[in-house]
Design a protein around this motif. Structure first.
Motif, mmCIF file in Angstrom:
data_model
loop_
_atom_site.group_PDB
_atom_site.id
_atom_site.type_symbol
_atom_site.label_atom_id
_atom_site.label_comp_id
_atom_site.label_asym_id
_atom_site.label_seq_id
_atom_site.Cartn_x
_atom_site.Cartn_y
_atom_site.Cartn_z
ATOM 1 N N ASN A 94 -4.789 -4.262 -5.610
ATOM 2 C CA ASN A 94 -4.909 -3.968 -4.177
ATOM 3 C C ASN A 94 -5.382 -5.211 -3.425
ATOM 4 O O ASN A 94 -6.277 -5.922 -3.893
ATOM 5 C CB ASN A 94 -5.927 -2.854 -3.941
ATOM 6 C CG ASN A 94 -5.411 -1.488 -4.331
ATOM 7 O OD1 ASN A 94 -4.212 -1.287 -4.505
ATOM 8 N ND2 ASN A 94 -6.314 -0.532 -4.476
ATOM 9 N N THR A 118 -1.842 -4.489 2.124
ATOM 10 C CA THR A 118 -1.873 -3.600 3.279
ATOM 11 C C THR A 118 -1.436 -4.368 4.527
ATOM 12 O O THR A 118 -0.885 -5.469 4.419
ATOM 13 C CB THR A 118 -3.292 -3.028 3.446
ATOM 14 O OG1 THR A 118 -3.293 -2.018 4.440
ATOM 15 C CG2 THR A 118 -4.294 -4.103 3.803
ATOM 16 N N ARG A 162 0.830 -1.206 0.000
ATOM 17 C CA ARG A 162 0.000 0.000 0.000
ATOM 18 C C ARG A 162 0.870 1.265 0.000
ATOM 19 O O ARG A 162 0.442 2.330 -0.472
ATOM 20 C CB ARG A 162 -0.872 -0.021 1.257
ATOM 21 C CG ARG A 162 -1.717 1.230 1.454
ATOM 22 C CD ARG A 162 -2.150 1.405 2.897
ATOM 23 N NE ARG A 162 -2.687 2.743 3.070
ATOM 24 C CZ ARG A 162 -3.980 3.042 3.072
ATOM 25 N NH1 ARG A 162 -4.869 2.085 2.956
ATOM 26 N NH2 ARG A 162 -4.397 4.284 3.200
ATOM 27 N N TYR A 194 1.186 4.201 -2.638
ATOM 28 C CA TYR A 194 0.243 5.313 -2.807
ATOM 29 C C TYR A 194 0.707 6.562 -2.063
ATOM 30 O O TYR A 194 0.370 7.678 -2.469
ATOM 31 C CB TYR A 194 -1.147 4.904 -2.329
ATOM 32 C CG TYR A 194 -1.809 3.890 -3.219
ATOM 33 C CD1 TYR A 194 -2.200 4.226 -4.505
ATOM 34 C CD2 TYR A 194 -2.031 2.591 -2.782
ATOM 35 C CE1 TYR A 194 -2.807 3.290 -5.335
ATOM 36 C CE2 TYR A 194 -2.636 1.648 -3.597
ATOM 37 C CZ TYR A 194 -3.011 2.004 -4.876
ATOM 38 O OH TYR A 194 -3.607 1.077 -5.705
ATOM 39 N N MET A 237 -8.648 1.194 0.609
ATOM 40 C CA MET A 237 -8.154 0.558 -0.604
ATOM 41 C C MET A 237 -9.310 -0.129 -1.336
ATOM 42 O O MET A 237 -9.994 -0.981 -0.766
ATOM 43 C CB MET A 237 -7.057 -0.454 -0.279
ATOM 44 C CG MET A 237 -5.786 0.170 0.248
ATOM 45 S SD MET A 237 -4.521 -1.083 0.624
ATOM 46 C CE MET A 237 -3.963 -1.518 -1.033
ATOM 47 N N SER A 286 -6.723 -5.787 0.347
ATOM 48 C CA SER A 286 -7.105 -5.207 1.633
ATOM 49 C C SER A 286 -8.495 -5.704 1.993
ATOM 50 O O SER A 286 -9.234 -6.185 1.124
ATOM 51 C CB SER A 286 -7.085 -3.674 1.549
ATOM 52 O OG SER A 286 -7.430 -3.087 2.783
#
Length: 297
Positions: free
Chosen positions: A232, A171, A120, A123, A269, A234
């Motif tokens: 992603n 994450t 993560r 970002y 996310m 999460s």
């Protein structure tokens, strides 16, 4: 049966990945600096020396390997952001140049798929309340995030029909793959149960088993569904107040809970891209089950 080389397979996330793969019948080789102890995993695994060193020719580790999962990362113990310590140049050489050299070696050795464990952190800082999806421009604000993003981009540029690549932006991973492994909330739980003050915090979380299933999907889905893409990974946006309330319920602890975090809203996310491929995380029920298994008493 496919043969999968997993770098960093004894780490927190890597252990979940190895267990997921061997439970599905894959033949796993763990790559790293030291051989895993006998019986460390639920089934036997092979071992290949695989340090993060761009100056080494490590093609021997890829002999007979079908897929390569790169989950290794060299950092100070317990730190990712800030994990470079006083050696940012060495950190970049090992984790970026060393990773790219492994990607190139895998491709030359005829490996069919390569998956990178990203973060993560690519970002970086985003506007308050922003929903983070894979289409927005990454803005890493740490060396860790910058290195992860650069490795992602290098791997994506290598994508070919005969070398399928993908990256998972994972994450905070919770849970323990094995009972003897410390979990990410161990110190937090101990502080709360001892009555020590706990700072408010909110963060995005995913169980290690869900992260591992996402990784396995990268090996099993059709190439055109994943090739050259980042995903992603999460599940929950979790406040420490709510997390420790679950611990309180399980243990009967009477210490006061930290206040909910009221500061900057942490971006959620968006996992629609991955969910669209059939991935479904465990949500609150898996969180509750995990808290019951991790909490003393």
């Amino acid at each position: 049966m496919t043969r999968v080389l997993v770098s960093g397979g004894t780490g927190q996330v890597g252990s979940f990945i190895v267990e997921e793969l061997i439970s599905r019948g894959h033949q796993v080789t763990v790559g790293g600096r030291t051989r895993p102890a006998d019986g460390l995993f639920s089934k036997p695994v092979s071992f290949a020396p695989l340090p993060l060193d761009p100056n080494l020719d490590q093609v021997a580790a890829f002999g007979g390997i079908d897929h390569f999962i790169h989950a290794a990362f060299d950092h100070l113990p317990g730190k990712y952001r800030g994990g470079e310590g006083s050696d940012p140049d060495g950190f970049r050489v090992r984790n970026l140049d060393g990773s790219v050299r492994l990607f190139e070696t895998a491709q030359k050795a005829g490996v069919k798929r390569c998956v990178f464990l990203s973060s993560r952190a690519v970002y970086g800082s985003q506007p308050d309340g922003a929903v983070l999806n894979e289409e927005i421009a990454p803005q890493p604000d740490t060396l860790y995030g910058s290195v992860k993003l650069a490795a992602e981009q290098a791997l994506a540029a290598m994508a070919r029909p005969d070398f399928v690549t993908s990256s998972l932006r994972i994450t905070g991973v919770y849970g323990a793959a094995r009972p003897e492994l410390p979990h990410k909330w161990q110190t937090l739980f101990a502080d709360y149960l001892a009555g020590r003050p706990v700072e408010p915090r909110r963060g995005t979380e995913v169980h290690g088993s869900d992260a591992a299933r996402a990784m396995r999907l990268m090996l099993e889905l059709q190439p055109d569904q994943v090739n050259g893409l980042a995903f992603n990974v999460s599940d929950l946006l979790l406040d420490r107040h709510d997390l420790l309330k679950l611990v309180q319920t399980v243990t009967g602890c009477v210490h006061p809970l930290p206040a909910p975090e009221t500061g900057r809203a942490r971006g959620v996310m968006d996992t629609a891209r991955l969910r669209g491929l059939g991935w479904t995380p465990g949500g609150t029920e898996l969180l509750k089950k995990t808290i019951r298994s991790l909490s003393p008493g």
